[in-house]
Design a protein around this motif. Structure first.
Motif, PDB file in Angstrom:
ATOM      1  N   TYR A   1       3.252 -11.415   0.039  1.00  0.00           N
ATOM      2  CA  TYR A   1       3.982 -10.750   1.125  1.00  0.00           C
ATOM      3  C   TYR A   1       5.438 -10.675   0.705  1.00  0.00           C
ATOM      4  N   LEU A   2       6.002  -9.493   0.821  1.00  0.00           N
ATOM      5  CA  LEU A   2       7.377  -9.317   0.363  1.00  0.00           C
ATOM      6  C   LEU A   2       8.174  -8.488   1.362  1.00  0.00           C
ATOM      7  N   HIS A   3       9.226  -9.114   1.889  1.00  0.00           N
ATOM      8  CA  HIS A   3      10.136  -8.376   2.766  1.00  0.00           C
ATOM      9  C   HIS A   3      11.301  -7.911   1.902  1.00  0.00           C
ATOM     10  N   LEU A   4      11.351  -6.602   1.664  1.00  0.00           N
ATOM     11  CA  LEU A   4      12.343  -6.050   0.743  1.00  0.00           C
ATOM     12  C   LEU A   4      13.045  -4.876   1.445  1.00  0.00           C
ATOM     13  N   PRO A   5      14.120  -5.167   2.172  1.00  0.00           N
ATOM     14  CA  PRO A   5      14.727  -4.135   3.022  1.00  0.00           C
ATOM     15  C   PRO A   5      15.283  -2.953   2.236  1.00  0.00           C
ATOM     16  N   LEU A   6      14.758  -1.772   2.539  1.00  0.00           N
ATOM     17  CA  LEU A   6      15.223  -0.548   1.885  1.00  0.00           C
ATOM     18  C   LEU A   6      16.429   0.034   2.638  1.00  0.00           C
ATOM     19  N   GLN A   7      16.438  -0.052   3.940  1.00  0.00           N
ATOM     20  CA  GLN A   7      17.509   0.409   4.859  1.00  0.00           C
ATOM     21  C   GLN A   7      17.530   1.919   5.058  1.00  0.00           C
TER      22      GLN A   7
ATOM     23  N   ARG B   1       1.252  -5.633  -9.991  1.00  0.00           N
ATOM     24  CA  ARG B   1       1.059  -6.955 -10.561  1.00  0.00           C
ATOM     25  C   ARG B   1       0.532  -7.983  -9.553  1.00  0.00           C
ATOM     26  N   ILE B   2       0.866  -7.803  -8.255  1.00  0.00           N
ATOM     27  CA  ILE B   2       0.499  -8.828  -7.273  1.00  0.00           C
ATOM     28  C   ILE B   2      -0.638  -8.293  -6.397  1.00  0.00           C
ATOM     29  N   PRO B   3      -1.850  -8.785  -6.606  1.00  0.00           N
ATOM     30  CA  PRO B   3      -2.996  -8.240  -5.872  1.00  0.00           C
ATOM     31  C   PRO B   3      -2.836  -8.425  -4.360  1.00  0.00           C
ATOM     32  N   GLY B   4      -3.138  -7.371  -3.623  1.00  0.00           N
ATOM     33  CA  GLY B   4      -3.118  -7.445  -2.155  1.00  0.00           C
ATOM     34  C   GLY B   4      -1.738  -7.526  -1.551  1.00  0.00           C
ATOM     35  N   LEU B   5      -0.689  -7.206  -2.328  1.00  0.00           N
ATOM     36  CA  LEU B   5       0.683  -7.369  -1.831  1.00  0.00           C
ATOM     37  C   LEU B   5       0.937  -6.551  -0.562  1.00  0.00           C
ATOM     38  N   ALA B   6       1.469  -7.221   0.463  1.00  0.00           N
ATOM     39  CA  ALA B   6       1.897  -6.529   1.679  1.00  0.00           C
ATOM     40  C   ALA B   6       3.414  -6.448   1.646  1.00  0.00           C
ATOM     41  N   LEU B   7       3.919  -5.264   2.009  1.00  0.00           N
ATOM     42  CA  LEU B   7       5.374  -5.070   1.984  1.00  0.00           C
ATOM     43  C   LEU B   7       5.902  -4.878   3.396  1.00  0.00           C
ATOM     44  N   SER B   8       7.126  -5.333   3.606  1.00  0.00           N
ATOM     45  CA  SER B   8       7.798  -4.988   4.860  1.00  0.00           C
ATOM     46  C   SER B   8       9.251  -4.681   4.556  1.00  0.00           C
ATOM     47  N   SER B   9       9.905  -4.059   5.527  1.00  0.00           N
ATOM     48  CA  SER B   9      11.265  -3.591   5.261  1.00  0.00           C
ATOM     49  C   SER B   9      12.055  -3.450   6.553  1.00  0.00           C
ATOM     50  N   ASP B  10      13.378  -3.440   6.401  1.00  0.00           N
ATOM     51  CA  ASP B  10      14.275  -3.109   7.518  1.00  0.00           C
ATOM     52  C   ASP B  10      14.838  -1.709   7.280  1.00  0.00           C
ATOM     53  N   PHE B  11      15.091  -1.006   8.387  1.00  0.00           N
ATOM     54  CA  PHE B  11      15.729   0.314   8.301  1.00  0.00           C
ATOM     55  C   PHE B  11      16.812   0.458   9.357  1.00  0.00           C
TER      56      PHE B  11
ATOM     57  N   GLU C   1       4.193   2.803   1.936  1.00  0.00           N
ATOM     58  CA  GLU C   1       3.158   2.203   2.796  1.00  0.00           C
ATOM     59  C   GLU C   1       3.428   0.738   3.093  1.00  0.00           C
ATOM     60  N   TYR C   2       4.464   0.503   3.880  1.00  0.00           N
ATOM     61  CA  TYR C   2       4.751  -0.851   4.349  1.00  0.00           C
ATOM     62  C   TYR C   2       3.711  -1.257   5.386  1.00  0.00           C
ATOM     63  N   GLU C   3       3.393  -2.542   5.425  1.00  0.00           N
ATOM     64  CA  GLU C   3       2.517  -3.041   6.514  1.00  0.00           C
ATOM     65  C   GLU C   3       3.293  -3.068   7.817  1.00  0.00           C
ATOM     66  N   THR C   4       4.571  -3.427   7.699  1.00  0.00           N
ATOM     67  CA  THR C   4       5.412  -3.584   8.888  1.00  0.00           C
ATOM     68  C   THR C   4       6.815  -3.103   8.565  1.00  0.00           C
ATOM     69  N   ILE C   5       7.461  -2.474   9.543  1.00  0.00           N
ATOM     70  CA  ILE C   5       8.898  -2.242   9.369  1.00  0.00           C
ATOM     71  C   ILE C   5       9.653  -2.704  10.614  1.00  0.00           C
TER      72      ILE C   5
END
Ligand code: 5AD
Ligand code: SF4
Length: 431
Positions: free
Chosen positions: A251-257, A286-296, A319-323
């Motif tokens: 799971y990775l929260h990587l804010p794109l904005q 590289r990371i199987p099943g990785l879920a991404l989220s972000s702030d905007f 395709e973020y799971e959550t924003i």
């Protein structure tokens, strides 16, 4: 025994700080209460990242001051920003303490009990030290590893209220995690405004990926999460550490904005959309099943319809799971404060709606992917709505409610087959 009530606004760092404040009050002989009416002390832990949460502080003081004899304290980002001014402007407030002053709360409480009004917003540089502290034990706990930010995104007040980046010694972090696991915690979320900067200002030879290896080695820890990473510092070394340390969750929260290079530049984010996309593509591969989220942020000064379209396109492509999305809110002291806040509020609102609507569809699609899968769920307890149903989270941090006829305890990792995808949660059966 005296009682303390704490109201927390804002981010996870504030939640962590409030837990620490509760523990200090506890050491000073106060028990925690959810009911301000019976409290002797109340603490409001504030957030100033946008104007709205900042306004809530005033109404909270107004509500609390009606309680007879209560001593009101204000801490967190608004307190750090306003300092003495807060005591001058709010006669009902007895004490103000900043984001670096929590360790001095013992003395502050003492002075307030003697009838004084106190303000402490002094700050630390370079290194922070936080002793381990007890909290309401649950399966999952936050652990602060660094505070502050040196990035100065043009809209953001954080560098002004949380100060320069400062890290906690690895040894102290590990000690706190050991203390937590002894008390039943199984999942650790490492916290920092920019965790990738961890260790930069410490004497020891350490960085964030190395810290992940150390936490992964603690036997009783079952899961590791972290927030927040700045995309410009998201490195191959970190991807490797996420792969090699099996307890680090995908799971990775990587804010794109924003999706537009023009706006990213004005925001001083120091990456282009293309560079961001490249890093995310690599991480996903590289990371199987990785879920991404972000702030905007929508409605940043000068954001055109075309710029906003770029943001819509970006969430579709990634395709973020959550924003988490917010309307731009001008903050004093920041660079963007000098730009005209020229996007009318109704346009900000309609952009926010459009973004969230599009995300809802993407989330629905991604939730369906889990159907039929068997996933590991870390059990947090029984469902609030139905005490025959267990509740926990999958590796991607989605809530999973499930039925089982096995003997399951809180803190267990259980394999669950997903049978149903709801709007924000999954339902399954243990296998
Ligand atoms: N206006 C709106 N949103 C903001 N954020 C930070 N500053 C502002 C602001 N001035 C958002 C960013 C950040 C999140 C924590 O809050 O998206 O990632
Ligand atoms: Fe604010 Fe940017 Fe620092 Fe995040 S990285 S806290 S958005 S200045």
């Amino acid at each position: 025994m005296g009682k303390v009530y704490i109201r927390t606004f804002g981010c996870q760092m504030n939640t962590y700080d409030s837990e620490r404040i509760a523990s200090i009050f506890n050491e000073m002989g106060f028990s925690y209460t959810e009911n301000p009416e019976e409290a002797d002390f109340a603490v409001i832990n504030t957030c100033s990242v946008r104007e709205k949460p900042q306004q809530k502080v005033k109404s909270e003081i107004g509500r609390l001051k009606r309680v007879n004899g209560i001593k009101i304290g204000v801490c967190g980002c608004v307190a750090q920003q306003e300092g003495e001014k807060f005591l001058d402007n709010f006669k009902d407030v007895s004490f103000v303490f900043g984001t670096d002053a929590i360790g001095r709360l013992y003395e502050i409480i003492d002075l307030v009990q003697k009838g004084q009004r106190v303000c402490d917003t002094s700050t630390n540089e370079g290194e922070i030290s936080i002793p381990s502290f007890s909290r309401e034990t649950s399966v999952s706990a936050f652990v602060t590893i660094m505070k502050g930010c040196d990035n100065f995104c043009s809209y953001c007040i954080v560098p002004y209220v949380r100060g320069r980046e400062k890290s906690r010694k690895a040894e102290e972090i590990i000690r706190e995690i050991n203390y937590l696991v002894e008390n039943g915690v199984r999942e650790i979320t490492l916290l920092g405004q920019n965790v990738n900067s961890y260790g930069k200002n410490l004497d020891e030879n350490i960085n964030f990926p190395k810290l992940l290896y150390m936490v992964n080695d603690i036997k009783e820890v079952k899961r590791i999460r972290f927030v927040t990473s700045h995309p410009k510092d998201f490195s191959d070394e970190l991807i490797e550490a996420m792969i090699e340390n099996e307890k680090v969750m995908p799971y990775l929260h990587l804010p794109l904005q924003a999706g537009s290079d023009n706006i990213l530049k004005k925001m001083n984010r120091k990456y282009s959309y293309g560079e961001y996309l490249e890093k995310v593509a690599k991480a996903k591969e590289r990371i199987p099943g990785l879920a991404l989220s972000s702030d905007f942020i929508v409605g940043f000064p000068g954001e055109t319809d075309a710029d906003f379209e770029d943001t819509l396109r970006a969430i579709e492509e990634i395709e973020y799971e959550t924003i988490f999305a917010f309307k731009y809110s001008p903050r004093p002291k920041t660079k963007a404060f000098n730009l005209e806040d020229n996007i009318p509020d109704d346009i900000k609102s309609s952009r926010l709606d459009a973004l969230l609507k599009k995300q809802e569809k993407i989330t629905r699609k991604l939730m369906k992917k889990y159907l039929g899968q068997i996933c590991e769920v870390l059990v947090e307890g029984m469902s609030k709505k139905d005490d025959s149903i267990y509740s926990g989270r999958n590796p991607q941090n989605r809530i999973v409610n499930f039925k089982s006829n096995k003997n399951i305890k809180t803190g267990d990792l259980v394999s669950v087959k997903i049978m149903e995808a709801k709007k924000n949660s999954l339902f399954g059966l243990s296998v």
